[in-house]
Enzyme design. Structure first.
Site, PDB file in Angstrom:
ATOM      1  N   GLY A  86      13.314  24.530 -26.288  1.00 41.17           N
ATOM      2  CA  GLY A  86      14.676  24.265 -26.753  1.00 41.17           C
ATOM      3  C   GLY A  86      15.625  24.717 -25.652  1.00 41.17           C
ATOM      4  N   ALA A  87      16.536  23.810 -25.249  1.00 44.50           N
ATOM      5  CA  ALA A  87      17.315  24.057 -24.031  1.00 44.50           C
ATOM      6  C   ALA A  87      18.051  25.414 -24.014  1.00 44.50           C
ATOM      7  CB  ALA A  87      18.287  22.897 -23.812  1.00 44.50           C
ATOM      8  N   ARG A 122      10.674  23.897 -16.087  1.00 45.31           N
ATOM      9  CA  ARG A 122      10.959  22.677 -16.844  1.00 45.31           C
ATOM     10  C   ARG A 122      12.222  22.031 -16.265  1.00 45.31           C
ATOM     11  NH1 ARG A 122      10.329  22.762 -23.115  1.00 45.31           N
ATOM     12  NH2 ARG A 122       9.820  20.593 -22.599  1.00 45.31           N
ATOM     13  N   ASP A 135      19.271  18.208 -24.295  1.00 42.24           N
ATOM     14  CA  ASP A 135      18.734  19.002 -23.185  1.00 42.24           C
ATOM     15  C   ASP A 135      19.632  18.935 -21.969  1.00 42.24           C
ATOM     16  OD1 ASP A 135      16.264  18.298 -24.931  1.00 42.24           O
ATOM     17  OD2 ASP A 135      15.806  20.097 -23.766  1.00 42.24           O
ATOM     18  N   LYS A 153      14.848  15.104 -26.799  1.00 43.20           N
ATOM     19  CA  LYS A 153      13.415  14.905 -27.036  1.00 43.20           C
ATOM     20  C   LYS A 153      13.029  13.441 -27.133  1.00 43.20           C
ATOM     21  CE  LYS A 153      10.866  17.287 -27.038  1.00 43.20           C
ATOM     22  NZ  LYS A 153      10.117  17.477 -25.766  1.00 43.20           N
TER      23      LYS A 153
HETATM   24  O1  MRU Z   1      10.438  20.167 -25.319  1.00 43.30           O
HETATM   25  P1  MRU Z   1      11.396  21.000 -26.136  1.00 43.30           P
HETATM   26  O2  MRU Z   1      10.829  21.424 -27.443  1.00 43.30           O
HETATM   27  O3  MRU Z   1      11.962  22.129 -25.323  1.00 43.30           O
HETATM   28  O4  MRU Z   1      12.592  19.992 -26.436  1.00 43.30           O
HETATM   29  C1  MRU Z   1      13.640  20.444 -27.247  1.00 43.30           C
HETATM   30  C2  MRU Z   1      14.673  19.416 -27.539  1.00 43.30           C
HETATM   31  O5  MRU Z   1      14.586  18.286 -27.102  1.00 43.30           O
HETATM   32  C3  MRU Z   1      15.871  19.876 -28.310  1.00 43.30           C
HETATM   33  O6  MRU Z   1      16.366  18.861 -29.110  1.00 43.30           O
HETATM   34  C4  MRU Z   1      16.961  20.314 -27.310  1.00 43.30           C
HETATM   35  O7  MRU Z   1      16.451  21.214 -26.383  1.00 43.30           O
HETATM   36  C5  MRU Z   1      18.134  20.906 -27.988  1.00 43.30           C
HETATM   37  S1  MRU Z   1      17.787  22.497 -28.630  1.00 43.30           S
HETATM   38  C6  MRU Z   1      19.197  23.141 -29.329  1.00 43.30           C
END
Ligand code: MRU
Length: 332
Positions: A49-50, A82, A221, A232
């Site tokens: 999660g970003a 990442r 992200d 995502k």
């Molecule tokens: O691969 P992840 O689980 O890190 O991806 C997370 C997402 O795509 C979330 O929607 C995004 O980071 C927003 S979190 C507030």
């Protein structure tokens, strides 16, 4: 300690991370005592999660300083984990700006970044709550407490709307291949007493066509200067389906996710993850050996499909090139 569920905390002189790979079956915390351990935890999705990645990286820098490692080396190792979530690079920039020599100063800045992220999420919730019509709101992936310092972005909007007494139910896309929706969003909403129904990703368009979904809210992200939004994998398809059915599609994210240096979605780097996430669930193979597999972890939703972008300083709408830049002026 803050009053919200948080996937990270500083305890016993170490960064403690709730291992999100094990949820919802097991609630286990892992300790990171070095920047190398922190980088591995980000890469391996112990934390994800970003905004949560950004907060974690900030503590990773503090740990590296405590180890006596050069700041540039520490930041380079964390930056290589990442590529898509811009909060990671934003947090490393903040840490590089710490004007002092000692570990305590870096640790304090990491604490500040975490506290600011939680406050931003609560403000996002307050700005976004009035936008959601009553009925069912669909979300994709996990943009909740687990993906942030606490409270959540997309789920923060839902939390605030529910707190205000609004009549809302949530549909959570399961979110193949890593299943953040099934494992994490369903878990945290259920734990908070918010009405949540799990669907597989391929059910969303059908349920929209039947009139069973009134709005969509997702996290981000990286948001480019023109409003194009990386989130995502699968988010773009949800946005297209929402547009086809006249359903408003909202993005909720802190300013630390907005990257004014990236002009449009075309320039956003998209992480490609291990094929095993697609071919296996746990130890179990779902596909034959020897075939081709693709695993892009994110996609880009063009700004034209986004009804509004909700941040801690307010709500932006088209034209995003102007409205997003203005939101930074409102930052205290
Ligand atoms: O691969 P992840 O689980 O890190 O991806 C997370 C997402 O795509 C979330 O929607 C995004 O980071 C927003 S979190 C507030």
């Amino acid at each position: 300690m803050n009053e919200y569920l948080s996937p990270l905390e500083w305890r016993d002189d170490a960064l403690q991370l709730l291992d999100q790979r094990l949820l919802p079956v097991e609630e286990k915390w892992v300790a990171c005592r070095t920047y190398e351990e922190t980088a591995r935890a980000i890469r391996d999705m112990v934390v994800r999660g970003a905004p949560a990645i950004g907060c974690t990286a900030a503590y990773g820098v503090a740990l590296g300083i405590r180890q006596g490692a050069p700041l540039d080396q520490v930041c380079a190792a964390l930056a290589a984990t990442r590529p898509t979530a811009v909060n990671l690079f934003w947090a490393l920039e903040r840490m590089k700006q710490v004007r002092a020599a000692g570990f305590d100063d870096y640790l304090k800045e990491a604490h500040r970044i975490l506290a600011e992220d939680i406050a931003a999420c609560v403000a996002i919730g307050d700005h976004g709550a009035p936008l959601l019509p009553d009925g069912v709101v669909l979300t994709h992936c996990n943009a909740g407490a687990l993906a942030t310092g606490g409270y959540g972005t997309a789920l923060g909007v839902i939390r605030s709307a529910v707190k205000k007494g609004r009549n809302l139910r949530v549909f959570a896309d399961e979110t193949r291949p890593f299943l953040q929706g099934a494992r994490l969003t369903a878990w945290e909403l259920h734990k908070s007493g918010i009405d949540v129904t799990l669907i597989t990703d391929n059910m969303a368009a059908h349920l929209m066509q039947r009139g069973e979904i009134q709005s969509v809210v997702v996290g981000a992200d990286r948001i480019a200067r023109n409003g194009d939004t990386a989130n995502k994998i699968g988010t773009y398809g949800v946005a297209l389906a929402a547009q086809a059915h006249g359903i408003p599609f909202f993005v909720a994210a802190p300013l630390s996710t907005i990257d004014l240096r990236t002009p449009s979605g075309k320039e956003i780097p998209i992480e490609e993850r291990d094929r095993r996430e697609v071919t296996h669930v746990g130890d179990r193979a779902l596909a034959p050996d020897g075939i081709g597999v693709r695993n892009p972890a994110f996609d880009v939703t063009p700004h034209a499909l986004i009804a509004a972008i909700v941040t801690e300083t307010g709500v932006a709408r088209e034209p995003y090139v102007e409205s997003l830049a203005k939101l930074f002026d409102a930052k205290p």
